[in-house]
Structure formats: C-alpha cells, structure tokens
Scaffold this motif. Structure first.
Motif, PDB file in Angstrom:
ATOM      1  N   ILE A  60       0.836  -1.211   0.000  1.00  0.00           N
ATOM      2  CA  ILE A  60       0.000   0.000   0.000  1.00  0.00           C
ATOM      3  C   ILE A  60       0.868   1.256   0.000  1.00  0.00           C
ATOM      4  CG2 ILE A  60      -1.625   1.352   1.401  1.00  0.00           C
ATOM      5  CD1 ILE A  60      -2.776  -1.401   2.312  1.00  0.00           C
ATOM      6  N   LEU A  61       1.853   1.298   0.902  1.00  0.00           N
ATOM      7  CA  LEU A  61       2.706   2.480   0.985  1.00  0.00           C
ATOM      8  C   LEU A  61       3.564   2.646  -0.269  1.00  0.00           C
ATOM      9  CD1 LEU A  61       3.783   2.246   4.730  1.00  0.00           C
ATOM     10  CD2 LEU A  61       2.078   3.774   3.707  1.00  0.00           C
ATOM     11  N   GLY A  62       4.016   1.522  -0.828  1.00  0.00           N
ATOM     12  CA  GLY A  62       4.802   1.584  -2.062  1.00  0.00           C
ATOM     13  C   GLY A  62       3.988   2.133  -3.223  1.00  0.00           C
ATOM     14  N   LEU A  63       2.739   1.686  -3.334  1.00  0.00           N
ATOM     15  CA  LEU A  63       1.878   2.205  -4.405  1.00  0.00           C
ATOM     16  C   LEU A  63       1.626   3.697  -4.229  1.00  0.00           C
ATOM     17  CD1 LEU A  63      -0.785  -0.617  -4.840  1.00  0.00           C
ATOM     18  CD2 LEU A  63       1.011   0.040  -6.434  1.00  0.00           C
ATOM     19  N   ALA A  64       1.364   4.107  -2.997  1.00  0.00           N
ATOM     20  CA  ALA A  64       1.114   5.525  -2.736  1.00  0.00           C
ATOM     21  C   ALA A  64       2.360   6.351  -3.039  1.00  0.00           C
ATOM     22  CB  ALA A  64       0.678   5.726  -1.288  1.00  0.00           C
ATOM     23  N   ALA A  65       3.510   5.897  -2.549  1.00  0.00           N
ATOM     24  CA  ALA A  65       4.758   6.633  -2.797  1.00  0.00           C
ATOM     25  C   ALA A  65       5.078   6.657  -4.291  1.00  0.00           C
ATOM     26  CB  ALA A  65       5.906   6.000  -2.015  1.00  0.00           C
ATOM     27  N   GLY A  66       4.862   5.540  -4.967  1.00  0.00           N
ATOM     28  CA  GLY A  66       5.104   5.487  -6.400  1.00  0.00           C
ATOM     29  C   GLY A  66       4.225   6.459  -7.158  1.00  0.00           C
ATOM     30  N   GLY A  67       2.985   6.572  -6.753  1.00  0.00           N
ATOM     31  CA  GLY A  67       2.075   7.526  -7.392  1.00  0.00           C
ATOM     32  C   GLY A  67       2.511   8.961  -7.189  1.00  0.00           C
ATOM     33  N   VAL A  68       2.930   9.271  -5.970  1.00  0.00           N
ATOM     34  CA  VAL A  68       3.386  10.635  -5.666  1.00  0.00           C
ATOM     35  C   VAL A  68       4.655  10.954  -6.451  1.00  0.00           C
ATOM     36  CG1 VAL A  68       4.328  12.110  -3.836  1.00  0.00           C
ATOM     37  CG2 VAL A  68       2.292  10.731  -3.397  1.00  0.00           C
ATOM     38  N   VAL A  69       5.621  10.037  -6.445  1.00  0.00           N
ATOM     39  CA  VAL A  69       6.879  10.261  -7.159  1.00  0.00           C
ATOM     40  C   VAL A  69       6.625  10.370  -8.662  1.00  0.00           C
ATOM     41  CG1 VAL A  69       9.099   9.210  -7.778  1.00  0.00           C
ATOM     42  CG2 VAL A  69       8.354   9.232  -5.403  1.00  0.00           C
ATOM     43  N   THR A  70       5.778   9.501  -9.197  1.00  0.00           N
ATOM     44  CA  THR A  70       5.476   9.542 -10.634  1.00  0.00           C
ATOM     45  C   THR A  70       4.814  10.856 -11.010  1.00  0.00           C
ATOM     46  OG1 THR A  70       5.256   7.143 -10.699  1.00  0.00           O
ATOM     47  CG2 THR A  70       4.269   8.374 -12.509  1.00  0.00           C
ATOM     48  N   ALA A  71       3.857  11.303 -10.199  1.00  0.00           N
ATOM     49  CA  ALA A  71       3.177  12.562 -10.495  1.00  0.00           C
ATOM     50  C   ALA A  71       4.119  13.756 -10.385  1.00  0.00           C
ATOM     51  CB  ALA A  71       1.988  12.747  -9.544  1.00  0.00           C
ATOM     52  N   ALA A  72       5.007  13.710  -9.398  1.00  0.00           N
ATOM     53  CA  ALA A  72       5.891  14.853  -9.166  1.00  0.00           C
ATOM     54  C   ALA A  72       7.111  14.880 -10.086  1.00  0.00           C
ATOM     55  CB  ALA A  72       6.345  14.859  -7.704  1.00  0.00           C
ATOM     56  N   PHE A  73       7.671  13.692 -10.381  1.00  0.00           N
ATOM     57  CA  PHE A  73       8.954  13.659 -11.080  1.00  0.00           C
ATOM     58  C   PHE A  73       8.956  12.872 -12.390  1.00  0.00           C
ATOM     59  CE2 PHE A  73       9.821  14.046  -6.516  1.00  0.00           C
ATOM     60  CZ  PHE A  73      10.420  15.296  -6.505  1.00  0.00           C
ATOM     61  N   GLY A  74       7.898  12.136 -12.662  1.00  0.00           N
ATOM     62  CA  GLY A  74       7.809  11.387 -13.901  1.00  0.00           C
ATOM     63  C   GLY A  74       8.084   9.902 -13.731  1.00  0.00           C
ATOM     64  N   VAL A  75       7.725   9.169 -14.773  1.00  0.00           N
ATOM     65  CA  VAL A  75       7.814   7.711 -14.758  1.00  0.00           C
ATOM     66  C   VAL A  75       9.260   7.229 -14.640  1.00  0.00           C
ATOM     67  CG1 VAL A  75       7.357   5.627 -16.113  1.00  0.00           C
ATOM     68  CG2 VAL A  75       5.666   7.456 -16.048  1.00  0.00           C
ATOM     69  N   ALA A  76      10.169   7.829 -15.384  1.00  0.00           N
ATOM     70  CA  ALA A  76      11.561   7.372 -15.375  1.00  0.00           C
ATOM     71  C   ALA A  76      12.170   7.506 -13.983  1.00  0.00           C
ATOM     72  CB  ALA A  76      12.386   8.145 -16.400  1.00  0.00           C
ATOM     73  N   THR A  77      11.891   8.591 -13.291  1.00  0.00           N
ATOM     74  CA  THR A  77      12.409   8.773 -11.935  1.00  0.00           C
ATOM     75  C   THR A  77      11.825   7.731 -10.996  1.00  0.00           C
ATOM     76  OG1 THR A  77      12.688  11.138 -12.299  1.00  0.00           O
ATOM     77  CG2 THR A  77      12.603  10.399 -10.006  1.00  0.00           C
ATOM     78  N   ALA A  78      10.538   7.444 -11.144  1.00  0.00           N
ATOM     79  CA  ALA A  78       9.909   6.424 -10.302  1.00  0.00           C
ATOM     80  C   ALA A  78      10.560   5.062 -10.533  1.00  0.00           C
ATOM     81  CB  ALA A  78       8.411   6.361 -10.582  1.00  0.00           C
ATOM     82  N   PHE A  79      10.828   4.721 -11.786  1.00  0.00           N
ATOM     83  CA  PHE A  79      11.491   3.450 -12.078  1.00  0.00           C
ATOM     84  C   PHE A  79      12.925   3.440 -11.554  1.00  0.00           C
ATOM     85  CE2 PHE A  79       8.371   2.503 -15.638  1.00  0.00           C
ATOM     86  CZ  PHE A  79       7.794   1.433 -14.961  1.00  0.00           C
ATOM     87  N   ALA A  80      13.605   4.565 -11.633  1.00  0.00           N
ATOM     88  CA  ALA A  80      14.979   4.639 -11.128  1.00  0.00           C
ATOM     89  C   ALA A  80      15.004   4.420  -9.616  1.00  0.00           C
ATOM     90  CB  ALA A  80      15.604   5.986 -11.484  1.00  0.00           C
ATOM     91  N   ILE A  81      14.099   5.034  -8.909  1.00  0.00           N
ATOM     92  CA  ILE A  81      14.016   4.831  -7.459  1.00  0.00           C
ATOM     93  C   ILE A  81      13.668   3.380  -7.153  1.00  0.00           C
ATOM     94  CG2 ILE A  81      12.691   5.428  -5.385  1.00  0.00           C
ATOM     95  CD1 ILE A  81      12.534   8.308  -6.540  1.00  0.00           C
TER      96      ILE A  81
END
Length: 108
Positions: A60-81
């Motif tokens: 749950i927390l990973g999905l939420a954090a992934g959504g926030v990071v993706t919205a704020a920084f983009g898909v590539a940054t989310a995948f890099a993290i």
C-alpha cells in the motif's frame, strides 16, 4: 525499465515488469520456506501473520509513494528509485547469514 520508460516503450516496460514480477516469486518462496528455520514452532503462525501485515503495508505504501513520485517527477524517476530499492534489497539479502539445510549444506 528506466531506459524503456525514457524511450517511451510501453511494451518494453510491460515485458520487464513481467520478468521482475516472475523473479519475485523466488524471494516469496524463499521467505516462506526459511521461516520455520528462523522461529520456534509455536511462533510460525504469528510470524506468517506478521509477514502478511508487513507485505500489505509495504504494498500500500509503495503504491502511494510510487504515485506521488510519478506525479511529481515522472515515470523514469519512479522506475529509477524502484531500481535502487531492488539493489538495496539485494545487498540486504547478500548480508544475511547462510542457513544449513537438511544434509548439512548451507544455502544463501
């Protein structure tokens, strides 16, 4: 996945995600198999319950954090993290002590 995401290749991202998910089956099986060797017999059920709770919370927390990071920084940054977290997990797995299996040999 980062390269595929930067290239805009949804198909490559999907294939790589499938591979990543399939490889996750090994860690899940290893976790369930090794647990009885790490805890007392009466603690197996509570330990399994705790693993389930931890998995649910991290999911749950990973999905939420992934959504926030993706919205704020983009898909590539989310995948890099996400990739960095896998390297951290691999280092953690590598640091675990070896456990003897039946027959006396050790497994990682």
């Amino acid at each position: 996945m980062v390269v595929a995401a930067l290239a805009g290749s949804a198909r490559a991202v999907q294939v790589l995600y499938l591979v990543r998910t399939a490889l996750g089956a090994f860690t899940d099986a290893a976790t369930r198999t090794i647990l009885p060797r790490l805890v007392a017999p009466l603690q197996i059920a509570p330990a399994n319950a705790l693993l389930g709770v931890i998995w649910s919370l991290t999911f749950i927390l990973g999905l939420a954090a992934g959504g926030v990071v993706t919205a704020a920084f983009g898909v590539a940054t989310a995948f890099a993290i996400d990739a960095v977290t896998f390297f951290v997990a691999a280092a953690g797995f590598a640091a675990l002590p070896r456990v003897a299996v039946d027959g006396g040999s050790a497994i990682a």
